[in-house]
Design a protein around this motif. Structure first.
Motif, PDB file in Angstrom:
ATOM      1  N   GLN B   6       2.370   1.500  50.244  1.00 57.64           N
ATOM      2  CA  GLN B   6       1.339   0.559  50.665  1.00 57.64           C
ATOM      3  C   GLN B   6       0.404   0.393  49.469  1.00 57.64           C
ATOM      4  O   GLN B   6      -0.404   1.278  49.187  1.00 57.64           O
ATOM      5  N   PRO B   7       0.524  -0.701  48.770  1.00 57.18           N
ATOM      6  CA  PRO B   7      -0.166  -0.844  47.483  1.00 57.18           C
ATOM      7  C   PRO B   7      -1.673  -1.033  47.586  1.00 57.18           C
ATOM      8  O   PRO B   7      -2.379  -0.844  46.592  1.00 57.18           O
ATOM      9  N   GLU B   8      -2.174  -1.359  48.752  1.00 52.09           N
ATOM     10  CA  GLU B   8      -3.606  -1.630  48.907  1.00 52.09           C
ATOM     11  C   GLU B   8      -4.276  -0.521  49.704  1.00 52.09           C
ATOM     12  O   GLU B   8      -3.852  -0.198  50.815  1.00 52.09           O
ATOM     13  N   ASP B   9      -5.329   0.054  49.135  1.00 47.97           N
ATOM     14  CA  ASP B   9      -6.100   1.044  49.880  1.00 47.97           C
ATOM     15  C   ASP B   9      -6.895   0.376  50.997  1.00 47.97           C
ATOM     16  O   ASP B   9      -7.072   0.953  52.069  1.00 47.97           O
ATOM     17  N   GLN B  10      -7.409  -0.814  50.698  1.00 49.36           N
ATOM     18  CA  GLN B  10      -8.238  -1.503  51.676  1.00 49.36           C
ATOM     19  C   GLN B  10      -7.987  -3.004  51.586  1.00 49.36           C
ATOM     20  O   GLN B  10      -7.764  -3.553  50.495  1.00 49.36           O
ATOM     21  N   VAL B  11      -8.037  -3.636  52.754  1.00 52.18           N
ATOM     22  CA  VAL B  11      -7.935  -5.089  52.848  1.00 52.18           C
ATOM     23  C   VAL B  11      -9.140  -5.580  53.640  1.00 52.18           C
ATOM     24  O   VAL B  11      -9.429  -5.061  54.720  1.00 52.18           O
ATOM     25  N   ASN B  12      -9.831  -6.550  53.066  1.00 54.39           N
ATOM     26  CA  ASN B  12     -10.998  -7.137  53.731  1.00 54.39           C
ATOM     27  C   ASN B  12     -10.664  -8.572  54.110  1.00 54.39           C
ATOM     28  O   ASN B  12     -10.138  -9.330  53.287  1.00 54.39           O
ATOM     29  N   VAL B  13     -11.023  -8.942  55.325  1.00 55.31           N
ATOM     30  CA  VAL B  13     -10.751 -10.303  55.776  1.00 55.31           C
ATOM     31  C   VAL B  13     -11.828 -10.735  56.757  1.00 55.31           C
ATOM     32  O   VAL B  13     -12.394  -9.905  57.479  1.00 55.31           O
ATOM     33  N   ALA B  14     -12.147 -11.991  56.750  1.00 58.32           N
ATOM     34  CA  ALA B  14     -13.126 -12.516  57.690  1.00 58.32           C
ATOM     35  C   ALA B  14     -12.478 -12.774  59.047  1.00 58.32           C
ATOM     36  O   ALA B  14     -11.298 -13.147  59.131  1.00 58.32           O
ATOM     37  N   GLU B  15     -13.256 -12.555  60.081  1.00 60.65           N
ATOM     38  CA  GLU B  15     -12.754 -12.795  61.436  1.00 60.65           C
ATOM     39  C   GLU B  15     -12.260 -14.232  61.568  1.00 60.65           C
ATOM     40  O   GLU B  15     -12.901 -15.173  61.092  1.00 60.65           O
ATOM     41  N   GLY B  16     -11.099 -14.384  62.195  1.00 63.27           N
ATOM     42  CA  GLY B  16     -10.524 -15.702  62.383  1.00 63.27           C
ATOM     43  C   GLY B  16      -9.551 -16.104  61.306  1.00 63.27           C
ATOM     44  O   GLY B  16      -8.744 -17.029  61.504  1.00 63.27           O
ATOM     45  N   ASN B  17      -9.612 -15.423  60.174  1.00 63.24           N
ATOM     46  CA  ASN B  17      -8.669 -15.715  59.090  1.00 63.24           C
ATOM     47  C   ASN B  17      -7.377 -14.934  59.286  1.00 63.24           C
ATOM     48  O   ASN B  17      -7.366 -13.888  59.957  1.00 63.24           O
ATOM     49  N   PRO B  18      -6.285 -15.418  58.685  1.00 67.76           N
ATOM     50  CA  PRO B  18      -5.037 -14.649  58.757  1.00 67.76           C
ATOM     51  C   PRO B  18      -5.139 -13.382  57.910  1.00 67.76           C
ATOM     52  O   PRO B  18      -5.880 -13.347  56.927  1.00 67.76           O
ATOM     53  N   LEU B  19      -4.406 -12.356  58.326  1.00 71.18           N
ATOM     54  CA  LEU B  19      -4.405 -11.122  57.556  1.00 71.18           C
ATOM     55  C   LEU B  19      -2.985 -10.687  57.229  1.00 71.18           C
ATOM     56  O   LEU B  19      -2.039 -10.984  57.971  1.00 71.18           O
ATOM     57  N   THR B  20      -2.852 -10.016  56.095  1.00 70.22           N
ATOM     58  CA  THR B  20      -1.578  -9.433  55.687  1.00 70.22           C
ATOM     59  C   THR B  20      -1.844  -8.045  55.141  1.00 70.22           C
ATOM     60  O   THR B  20      -2.726  -7.867  54.298  1.00 70.22           O
ATOM     61  N   VAL B  21      -1.095  -7.077  55.612  1.00 69.63           N
ATOM     62  CA  VAL B  21      -1.130  -5.718  55.079  1.00 69.63           C
ATOM     63  C   VAL B  21       0.261  -5.432  54.524  1.00 69.63           C
ATOM     64  O   VAL B  21       1.250  -5.520  55.238  1.00 69.63           O
ATOM     65  N   LYS B  22       0.313  -5.084  53.253  1.00 73.07           N
ATOM     66  CA  LYS B  22       1.591  -5.026  52.556  1.00 73.07           C
ATOM     67  C   LYS B  22       2.270  -3.662  52.651  1.00 73.07           C
ATOM     68  O   LYS B  22       1.609  -2.627  52.676  1.00 73.07           O
ATOM     69  N   CYS B  23       3.602  -3.725  52.661  1.00 73.06           N
ATOM     70  CA  CYS B  23       4.415  -2.512  52.665  1.00 73.06           C
ATOM     71  C   CYS B  23       5.732  -2.831  51.987  1.00 73.06           C
ATOM     72  O   CYS B  23       6.356  -3.848  52.291  1.00 73.06           O
ATOM     73  N   THR B  24       6.146  -1.982  51.065  1.00 72.87           N
ATOM     74  CA  THR B  24       7.472  -2.094  50.482  1.00 72.87           C
ATOM     75  C   THR B  24       8.217  -0.798  50.730  1.00 72.87           C
ATOM     76  O   THR B  24       7.612   0.262  50.890  1.00 72.87           O
TER      77      THR B  24
END
Lengths: 112, 113
Positions: B6-24
């Motif tokens: 999981q390359p990202e320690d943290q993901v920030n996103v605004a409510e209502g926006n699409p989100l993606t959390v990565k995994c390889t």
């Protein structure tokens, strides 16, 4: 339905004291059982797993031990706790034929 | 050996926006992949899994994940994020030989109002 119980929820123990954390599963038989530790609210480290009564596999050398005295009971123990044993301990099970794990609610252990 | 990253320690996103959390992933053979969510001081909750079949897997709470064999990825997605989605997310792969579930390091998702 299958459920997993883990207790206590929180525990504060002095260095050098013994430890016993218990995990039980209901509604299934012959589950694979697992103990994980999560340090610093992040990564999960597999400590022990068991595929049957009395069968324990240890993943990492450490101050802890595990036992499975009954089919649906998994116990994590220590004779003398170290400060480094502090963490969040999670028990999990996987039924035969299942693919994923089901986790207990965890025990927050603080060694002082 | 089987592993996930999981390359990202943290993901920030605004409510209502699409989100993606990565995994390889890195596996030999067919992968069995999972996503779990953890709320503070709680155990892990299962979100979804990929065993075989459709590359787009739908799970709990409106989450879905796309299995991409060519990119060896299994990213978690949601079309519209909620503040209540803020939590720690783990990707995992099941090692078939040892029957162990191997976890990534986790990604903290923060959804801002």
């Amino acid at each position: 339905s299958q459920t997993i119980h883990q207790w206590p929820a929180t525990l504060v123990q002095p260095v050098g004291s013994p430890l016993s954390l218990e995990c039980t599963v209901e509604g299934t038989s012959n589950p694979n059982l697992y103990w994980y530790r999560q340090a610093a609210g992040r990564g999960l480290q597999l400590l022990f797993y068991s595929v049957g009564i009395g069968q324990i596999s240890s993943e990492v050398p450490q101050n802890l031990s595990a036992s499975r005295p009954q089919d649906r009971q998994f116990i994590l123990s220590s004779k003398k706790l170290l400060l480094s044993d502090s963490g969040f301990y999670l028990c999990a099970w996987r039924g035969t034929g299942g693919y994923g794990y089901t986790f207990g609610s965890g025990t927050r252990l603080t060694v002082v | 050996a089987q592993s996930v990253a999981q390359p990202e320690d943290q993901v920030n996103v605004a409510e209502g926006n699409p989100l993606t959390v990565k995994c390889t992933y890195s596996v030999s053979g067919n992968p069995y992949l999972f996503w779990y969510v953890q709320y503070p001081n709680r155990g892990l909750q299962f979100l979804l899994k990929y065993i075989t079949g459709d590359n787009l897997v739908k799970g709990s709470y409106g989450f879905e994940a796309e299995f991409n064999k060519s990119q060896t990825s299994f990213h978690l997605k949601k079309p519209s994020a909620l503040v209540s989605d803020s939590a720690l997310y783990f990707c995992a792969v099941r090692d078939i030989r040892s029957d162990k579930l191997i976890f990534g390091t986790g990604t903290r998702l923060q959804v801002f109002p």
